[in-house]
Design a protein around this motif. Structure first.
Motif: not given
Length: 105
Positions: A27-40
């Motif tokens: 509902l609009g919460d912001i999650i910071e510091g999310t490690r992500f390995q992008p593929y596409i």
């Protein structure tokens, strides 16, 4: 989503480098510091822009809509194609950037 953030995601895919995201969730919460390995990076069949990849902290593959991404930070943390990575796409989906050596599409 700014053009600068889009470029940072493209760089992550091009350089096999993790990115750090701040994302809007639920509902609009912001999650910071999310490690992500992008593929596409692409547009789905409804023409919503997305990035699909791996969340190493959760051992989970995930598709983020670019509209929900607030900030992107590039890192020097290198990653490689995981053996279990498999992406199933819709016929009308467009893909603009794909991680090198990732062929399970």
């Amino acid at each position: 989503m700014t053009g600068e953030n889009y470029s940072k995601i493209e760089n992550g895919i091009k350089n096999n480098a993790e990115i750090i995201l701040a994302v809007r969730h639920g509902l609009g919460d912001i999650i910071e510091g999310t490690r992500f390995q992008p593929y596409i990076l692409g547009n789905d069949s409804y023409q919503y822009s997305f990035v699909w990849g791996f969340l190493p902290d959760f051992n989970l593959y995930y598709k983020f809509m670019l509209d929900n991404i607030i900030t992107v930070k590039n890192t020097e943390i290198e990653y490689f194609v995981r053996e279990d990575a498999c992406y199933q796409h819709a016929i009308e989906e467009e893909q603009f950037a794909i991680l090198k050596n990732f062929q399970n599409i």
